[in-house]
Scaffold this active site. Structure first.
Site, PDB file in Angstrom:
ATOM      1  N   GLU A 359      15.048  -7.346  -3.873  1.00 52.37           N
ATOM      2  CA  GLU A 359      15.472  -8.183  -4.855  1.00 52.37           C
ATOM      3  C   GLU A 359      16.493  -7.675  -5.475  1.00 52.37           C
ATOM      4  O   GLU A 359      17.159  -8.411  -6.494  1.00 52.37           O
ATOM      5  CB  GLU A 359      14.237  -7.931  -5.791  1.00 52.37           C
ATOM      6  CG  GLU A 359      12.998  -8.646  -5.522  1.00 52.37           C
ATOM      7  CD  GLU A 359      11.753  -8.639  -6.527  1.00 52.37           C
ATOM      8  OE1 GLU A 359      11.770  -7.580  -7.265  1.00 52.37           O
ATOM      9  OE2 GLU A 359      10.772  -9.488  -6.504  1.00 52.37           O
ATOM     10  N   GLU A 388       1.716   4.804  10.174  1.00 52.17           N
ATOM     11  CA  GLU A 388       2.023   5.818   9.044  1.00 52.17           C
ATOM     12  C   GLU A 388       1.639   7.390   9.415  1.00 52.17           C
ATOM     13  O   GLU A 388       2.233   8.216   8.783  1.00 52.17           O
ATOM     14  CB  GLU A 388       1.083   5.726   7.936  1.00 52.17           C
ATOM     15  CG  GLU A 388      -0.332   5.979   8.211  1.00 52.17           C
ATOM     16  CD  GLU A 388      -1.108   5.610   6.421  1.00 52.17           C
ATOM     17  OE1 GLU A 388      -1.794   6.911   6.481  1.00 52.17           O
ATOM     18  OE2 GLU A 388      -1.085   4.886   6.000  1.00 52.17           O
TER      19      GLU A 388
END
Length: 565
Positions: A359, A388
């Site tokens: 963004e 992860e």
């Protein structure tokens, strides 16, 4: 060794082994998010003191929020390296300290007011303590509010002149701004010392006299017996009129070491389990109390509960503002010198990092922010098994010492994030860790602890923890971009036109900032290749788009400096 803690609405005080520390208080356990706010306040002061084996906490609001008392106790067991936690009311600790552990009554006068008596058989009686909106008569918030009301009456001619008006203006600014200031008891209470000090003012004396009468009535409600007065306002003689008091033997912190058999019925004592997996000890993995019937509740109640919980995230972020601000300053310096901001995370934190980075491009016209996620782009929509659990330096192959890496991990122990931070530090990059548990394993130049506590759905850190992470990332990237000149006033002037909605926004921005009509704004925007900042400089400086762009280059993109060129 015992860490004694007194959590009031104005301040949090702690002591261990003769040393003391003071920090900001918490709104009270009965308030929304009260346990987490108290936990944050306690952890902040505990960091300044030596480690302890046991914590004894007196917290405002504990007498009316028994479930929250236990929640705070379990949270402290999770977040501190202690074996035992005891939680009670701040008034109970004050009682033990003031009366040396013996029966009698204590009048606690600080931001709020409560009178508490404990008999030889442990029977407890209270008077007032109803909070700033319904009670606490004669306390700091009550006195401060009365003084401010008197100042407002003097300001608009409804009441007599008073020096309190001048004192309030000095402290809080113009009267019209006051309603926005006074949203909590602690802020109201901050004006009480001004009222108490204005002994030569008739209006102030009347307020103090009324406060003393209210305190005397509260004390009488306890009945006969020895009575001591403690709290932040106990030292003002003008509030002691009409009271038959004995000297206080000590304060609430002393009381933690003087709790006797008469206090036991009013204490919640908890111990750390003897065997516990490290993940089980995390506050974000714990279950919230009182939700055993969650799956049976109506959906409307579920929605309301979830929305309230998400709202609590902002209190946790608010407590971390000093760390966020330092991180933003350090990141700004890196980017101003040619570096980039890189987010790294796994699962929800990784997706939030990639989202914030994505963004920044259309919002600020920059390619200086990017995000990496364990498992790569596919992990944005799919769960990648085991992604992860390890970090591959290939994910940060272009990282340099000039960059800043922000690792995001709710647990504070995600291997992917820990590996990314370690790799970035080895290169000399700035490292920042955003975590939702205290005492994280993550090692970074700066830690941002956003202590959101247990989720409505235990362990689902995409909820409150994720909301808090999103707020932190928004605050980081937006403040950094503003500091780098990507805004002019409240407008994101580095935006480039990519669709009709953005074009409309850009035209409006140019029109309003330059003070021209729609046609001139649209023409300037077209001449600037759809770049609002260039169009604004051209119009305000009276130059063409090419010269405006040159001025911006010389000013490192800062619009205000370009206009002074």
């Amino acid at each position: 060794m015992i860490l004694a803690v007194d959590v009031g609405k104005t301040s949090c005080r702690a002591a261990v082994n003769g040393r003391r520390a003071v920090g900001p208080g918490a709104p009270g356990l009965a308030s929304p998010g009260g346990a987490r706010a108290a936990e944050s306040a306690i952890l902040a002061v505990a960091r300044e003191l030596a480690p302890a084996d046991e914590v004894i906490v007196g917290a405002a609001g504990a007498l009316t929020a028994p479930d929250t008392v236990r929640a705070l106790g379990f949270a402290l067991l999770d977040s501190m390296p202690v074996k035992r936690v005891t939680v009670t009311s701040d008034a109970v600790l004050a009682h033990a300290g003031a009366l040396d552990g013996k029966p009698g009554g204590v009048l606690v006068v600080g931001t709020g007011v409560v009178a508490l008596a404990i008999g030889a058989d442990g029977t407890l009686r209270t008077a007032d303590g109803w909070g700033p909106w319904l009670g606490d008569e004669g306390g700091g918030a009550w006195i401060g509010a009365a003084g401010l009301r008197a100042a407002l009456r003097a300001s608009d001619g409804r009441g007599p002149a008073t020096t309190l008006l001048e004192a309030a203006v000095v402290r809080f600014g113009a009267p019209r701004s006051w309603p926005a200031h006074f949203t909590d008891a602690a802020t109201l209470g901050s004006f009480a010392p001004d009222v108490l000090a204005a002994q030569d003012d008739t209006v102030a004396r009347a307020i103090v006299r009324a406060a003393a009468e209210a305190l005397a009535a509260t004390a009488r409600a306890l009945g006969d017996g020895p009575l001591a007065m403690v709290g932040g306002l106990a030292g003002f003689d003008s509030l002691r009129d009409g009271l038959d008091l004995q000297p206080a033997a000590g304060d609430a912190l002393d009381g933690a070491l003087r709790l006797g058999q008469i206090h036991e019925p009013h204490l919640v004592r908890l111990r750390t389990p003897t065997v516990r997996h490290t993940l089980d000890a995390l506050s974000t993995e714990a279950a919230r109390p009182g939700l055993d019937d969650l799956d049976t509740r109506p959906i409307g109640e579920l929605v309301a509960l979830l929305v309230r919980a998400e709202g609590e995230a902002h209190g946790a972020v608010e407590a971390a503002v000093p760390q966020i601000a330092v991180a933003a300053e350090l990141i700004t310096a890196r980017l101003a010198s040619g570096g980039r901001l890189i987010y790294a995370g796994a699962g929800t934190p990784g997706r939030l990092g990639v989202l914030d980075a994505a963004e920044c491009g259309p919002t600020f016209g920059t390619n200086l922010v990017r995000g990496v996620i364990a498992g790569g782009p596919t992990a944005l929509t799919d769960a990648i098994e085991g992604a992860e659990d390890h970090f591959d330096p290939v994910d940060l192959a272009d990282l340099t010492a000039a960059d800043a890496l922000v690792g995001i991990t709710a647990s504070g122990r995600t291997p992917y994030v820990l590996g990314a931070l370690e790799y970035a530090r080895s290169l000399g990059a700035l490292t920042v860790a955003v975590v939702n548990n205290p005492g994280a394993e993550a090692a970074a130049d700066l830690m941002i602890e956003v202590l959101t506590g247990p989720e409505v759905l235990a362990g689902s850190t995409r909820l409150t923890a994720g909301t808090a992470q999103k707020v932190v990332l928004n605050a980081l990237s937006t403040s950094v971009m503003i500091a780098l000149g990507k805004a002019y006033g409240p407008r994101m002037v580095d935006v480039r036109v990519t669709n009709e909605k953005v074009r409309r926004r850009a035209v409006r921005m140019v029109r309003d900032t330059a003070g021209v009509d729609e046609g001139i704004a649209a023409a300037a925007l077209d001449a600037a290749g759809g770049h609002a900042k260039t169009a604004i400089v051209a119009l305000l400086a009276g130059v063409d788009a090419a010269e405006a762009a040159s001025r911006l280059d010389r000013a490192s993109g800062r619009l205000r400096e370009a206009l002074r060129d």
